[in-house]
Design an enzyme around this catalytic site. Sequence first.
Site, PDB file in Angstrom:
ATOM      1  N   GLU A  44      96.301   0.223  76.337  1.00 17.69           N
ATOM      2  CA  GLU A  44      95.281  -0.210  76.699  1.00 17.69           C
ATOM      3  C   GLU A  44      95.613  -2.581  76.242  1.00 17.69           C
ATOM      4  O   GLU A  44      95.584  -3.485  76.655  1.00 17.69           O
ATOM      5  CB  GLU A  44      93.934  -0.456  76.613  1.00 17.69           C
ATOM      6  CG  GLU A  44      93.632   1.229  77.302  1.00 17.69           C
ATOM      7  CD  GLU A  44      93.946   2.384  76.784  1.00 17.69           C
ATOM      8  OE1 GLU A  44      94.849   2.001  75.424  1.00 17.69           O
ATOM      9  OE2 GLU A  44      92.823   3.300  77.436  1.00 17.69           O
TER      10      GLU A  44
ATOM     11  N   GLU B 246      86.133  -9.146  81.381  1.00 12.22           N
ATOM     12  CA  GLU B 246      85.898  -8.266  80.224  1.00 12.22           C
ATOM     13  C   GLU B 246      87.527  -8.611  79.504  1.00 12.22           C
ATOM     14  O   GLU B 246      88.283  -7.690  79.258  1.00 12.22           O
ATOM     15  CB  GLU B 246      85.957  -6.885  79.994  1.00 12.22           C
ATOM     16  CG  GLU B 246      85.818  -6.273  78.816  1.00 12.22           C
ATOM     17  CD  GLU B 246      85.115  -4.742  79.032  1.00 12.22           C
ATOM     18  OE1 GLU B 246      86.364  -4.079  78.901  1.00 12.22           O
ATOM     19  OE2 GLU B 246      84.434  -3.846  78.223  1.00 12.22           O
TER      20      GLU B 246
ATOM     21  N   HIS C  55      88.637  10.879  74.096  1.00 17.42           N
ATOM     22  CA  HIS C  55      88.911  10.557  75.533  1.00 17.42           C
ATOM     23  C   HIS C  55      90.517   9.832  74.707  1.00 17.42           C
ATOM     24  O   HIS C  55      91.502  10.087  76.082  1.00 17.42           O
ATOM     25  CB  HIS C  55      88.194  10.623  76.737  1.00 17.42           C
ATOM     26  CG  HIS C  55      88.119   9.090  76.941  1.00 17.42           C
ATOM     27  ND1 HIS C  55      89.268   7.955  77.145  1.00 17.42           N
ATOM     28  CD2 HIS C  55      87.514   8.195  76.236  1.00 17.42           C
ATOM     29  CE1 HIS C  55      88.675   6.671  77.262  1.00 17.42           C
ATOM     30  NE2 HIS C  55      87.733   6.435  76.487  1.00 17.42           N
TER      31      HIS C  55
ATOM     32  N   ARG D 198      93.809   8.380  74.930  1.00 17.90           N
ATOM     33  CA  ARG D 198      94.970   8.739  74.917  1.00 17.90           C
ATOM     34  C   ARG D 198      95.979   8.507  73.174  1.00 17.90           C
ATOM     35  O   ARG D 198      96.576   9.545  73.009  1.00 17.90           O
ATOM     36  CB  ARG D 198      96.036   7.867  75.727  1.00 17.90           C
ATOM     37  CG  ARG D 198      97.232   8.748  76.007  1.00 17.90           C
ATOM     38  CD  ARG D 198      97.773   7.926  77.365  1.00 17.90           C
ATOM     39  NE  ARG D 198      97.171   7.742  79.132  1.00 17.90           N
ATOM     40  CZ  ARG D 198      98.039   8.645  79.368  1.00 17.90           C
ATOM     41  NH1 ARG D 198      99.051   9.568  79.388  1.00 17.90           N
ATOM     42  NH2 ARG D 198      97.833   8.551  81.160  1.00 17.90           N
TER      43      ARG D 198
ATOM     44  N   HIS E 234      85.637  15.123  78.663  1.00 16.23           N
ATOM     45  CA  HIS E 234      86.179  14.351  79.675  1.00 16.23           C
ATOM     46  C   HIS E 234      87.092  15.174  79.883  1.00 16.23           C
ATOM     47  O   HIS E 234      87.754  16.221  79.231  1.00 16.23           O
ATOM     48  CB  HIS E 234      87.187  13.317  78.213  1.00 16.23           C
ATOM     49  CG  HIS E 234      88.240  12.473  79.788  1.00 16.23           C
ATOM     50  ND1 HIS E 234      88.943  12.245  80.632  1.00 16.23           N
ATOM     51  CD2 HIS E 234      87.258  11.142  79.687  1.00 16.23           C
ATOM     52  CE1 HIS E 234      89.105  11.414  80.872  1.00 16.23           C
ATOM     53  NE2 HIS E 234      88.692  10.680  80.826  1.00 16.23           N
TER      54      HIS E 234
ATOM     55  N   ASP F 125      91.209  -2.993  80.761  1.00  9.86           N
ATOM     56  CA  ASP F 125      92.609  -3.168  80.514  1.00  9.86           C
ATOM     57  C   ASP F 125      93.600  -1.289  81.175  1.00  9.86           C
ATOM     58  O   ASP F 125      94.507  -0.843  79.994  1.00  9.86           O
ATOM     59  CB  ASP F 125      92.431  -2.675  79.263  1.00  9.86           C
ATOM     60  CG  ASP F 125      91.169  -1.323  78.768  1.00  9.86           C
ATOM     61  OD1 ASP F 125      91.424  -0.418  79.221  1.00  9.86           O
ATOM     62  OD2 ASP F 125      90.945  -1.302  77.351  1.00  9.86           O
TER      63      ASP F 125
HETATM   64  N1  UDP Z   1      80.073   7.966  80.395  1.00 10.54           N
HETATM   65  C1  UDP Z   1      79.457   8.833  81.373  1.00 10.54           C
HETATM   66  N2  UDP Z   1      79.766  10.010  81.621  1.00 10.54           N
HETATM   67  C2  UDP Z   1      80.294  10.735  80.436  1.00 10.54           C
HETATM   68  C3  UDP Z   1      80.831   9.913  79.563  1.00 10.54           C
HETATM   69  C4  UDP Z   1      80.653   8.930  79.282  1.00 10.54           C
HETATM   70  O1  UDP Z   1      78.984   8.284  82.681  1.00 10.54           O
HETATM   71  O2  UDP Z   1      80.154  11.873  80.081  1.00 10.54           O
HETATM   72  C5  UDP Z   1      80.582   6.109  81.002  1.00 10.54           C
HETATM   73  C6  UDP Z   1      79.604   5.456  79.264  1.00 10.54           C
HETATM   74  O3  UDP Z   1      78.382   5.507  79.637  1.00 10.54           O
HETATM   75  C7  UDP Z   1      80.181   4.871  79.842  1.00 10.54           C
HETATM   76  C8  UDP Z   1      81.525   4.560  79.650  1.00 10.54           C
HETATM   77  O4  UDP Z   1      81.212   6.316  80.905  1.00 10.54           O
HETATM   78  O5  UDP Z   1      80.213   3.590  80.240  1.00 10.54           O
HETATM   79  C9  UDP Z   1      82.862   5.140  79.069  1.00 10.54           C
HETATM   80  O6  UDP Z   1      84.040   5.210  79.724  1.00 10.54           O
HETATM   81  P1  UDP Z   1      85.061   6.022  78.461  1.00 10.54           P
HETATM   82  O7  UDP Z   1      84.638   6.738  77.649  1.00 10.54           O
HETATM   83  O8  UDP Z   1      86.188   7.592  79.848  1.00 10.54           O
HETATM   84  O9  UDP Z   1      85.733   4.959  78.758  1.00 10.54           O
HETATM   85  P2  UDP Z   1      86.158   3.247  78.079  1.00 10.54           P
HETATM   86  O10 UDP Z   1      85.110   3.167  78.130  1.00 10.54           O
HETATM   87  O11 UDP Z   1      86.365   4.397  76.438  1.00 10.54           O
HETATM   88  O12 UDP Z   1      86.947   2.579  78.777  1.00 10.54           O
END
Ligand code: UDP
Length: 377
Positions: free
Chosen positions: A135, A121, A216, A218, A248, A99
């Site tokens: 998103e 997804e 993280h 927004r 982040h 997204d």
């Molecule tokens: N993640 C990572 N390192 C970190 C924090 C999160 O590799 O320090 C991984 C986590 O395992 C997950 C992904 O990043 O698979 C999630 O990313 P994020 O939270 O940035 O985005 P969202 O999933 O909310 O789109």
Amino acid sequence: MATNAKVLVVFGTRPEAIKLFPVVHALNATAGLKVTTCVTAQHRSLLDQVLTIAGIEPDMDLNVMQPGQSLDSLTARLLTGIGQAMDRTRPDRVVVQGDTATAMVGALCAYYRKIPVSHVEAGLRSHDIYHPWPEEVNRKIIGAIADQHFAPTESASANLIAEAVAPARIHVTGNTVIDALHATLARISESPALAQGLDAIAERFRNKRIVLVTTHRRENFGDGMEEIARAIADIADLPDTAVLFPMHPNPGVVSVMDARLGARNNIARIDPLDYPHFIRALDLAHVVLTDSGGVQEEAPALGKPVLVMRETTERPEGVESGTAKLVGTDAARIVSEISTLLRDKQAYSAMARAHNPFGDGQAAQRIARVVANGSGI
Ligand code: UDP
């Protein structure tokens, strides 16, 4: 029958790279497909961490990230950059995930060229266009364009059917994040050094319950982030408790946390972790506190209770199965929910059950098969 159908995979952020690396590997292993990867680097450093671990060298790198980028300018740069990449490679099919702005613009550029789109997804909906913002609308735009919708769960599939997507175009595959998790756990067990960098923190917090925090989103920037910072400070003051917080790098997070948290004994505020180290952090955690999508999916697979700092979720499976709970961003509420879990053994064990409502680790194989069939292979 088409042979060597050209498939272009477009992605730009850490979560896309984590959820797409198993798909890229599965597509590469499928005879008859010629796979090209284009990264936009919407999030430069976080993306690069995953590419290195996943062993993916992108064929094209648009490097669009700029400091303080607005959604307008990001979208405009993505549109011209991805469009030019498609004109150069002339793919038969484009694959996008999730997204993000990259995924939405990738689908739009493909549509402008009448190239079919596979959406990994697909079908996640909160039914509130401002939560998550932007998103939710990015997903709906991609859903309107794609001809192959890879829904991770039955409820995601039901959302698409409710939007009149033809059932034959929907494939329930499981979420590729579980494939990524399994593949990375296997790599860590072969090479433990891949995830050993947290040993000093594990030792420092040896006798404490670790609350792993990520934030993280927004929509939480501003007042929400201030509340989250207050909550983290109060959690670190609870008895026998410590906070592990890979932060982040977005200034919307860093500026607030720098101002509110400073240096404290019970808080390890560290740089974002690469994926194997983050999995190790999940393993060390007693409870996870997050506004992340991917982390909501990984925590149940590892039996870790996850409190979600949002009012809605497009991933109801975690909440329905009891591993996840929505707690919003009010500091007092977050602290009270964490305190209950730390105090009440029954409440804790009711949430701490390992199960996989999001997939069985075979999603990428299923996706590659459907992409190949759709390409006449
Ligand atoms: N993640 C990572 N390192 C970190 C924090 C999160 O590799 O320090 C991984 C986590 O395992 C997950 C992904 O990043 O698979 C999630 O990313 P994020 O939270 O940035 O985005 P969202 O999933 O909310 O789109």
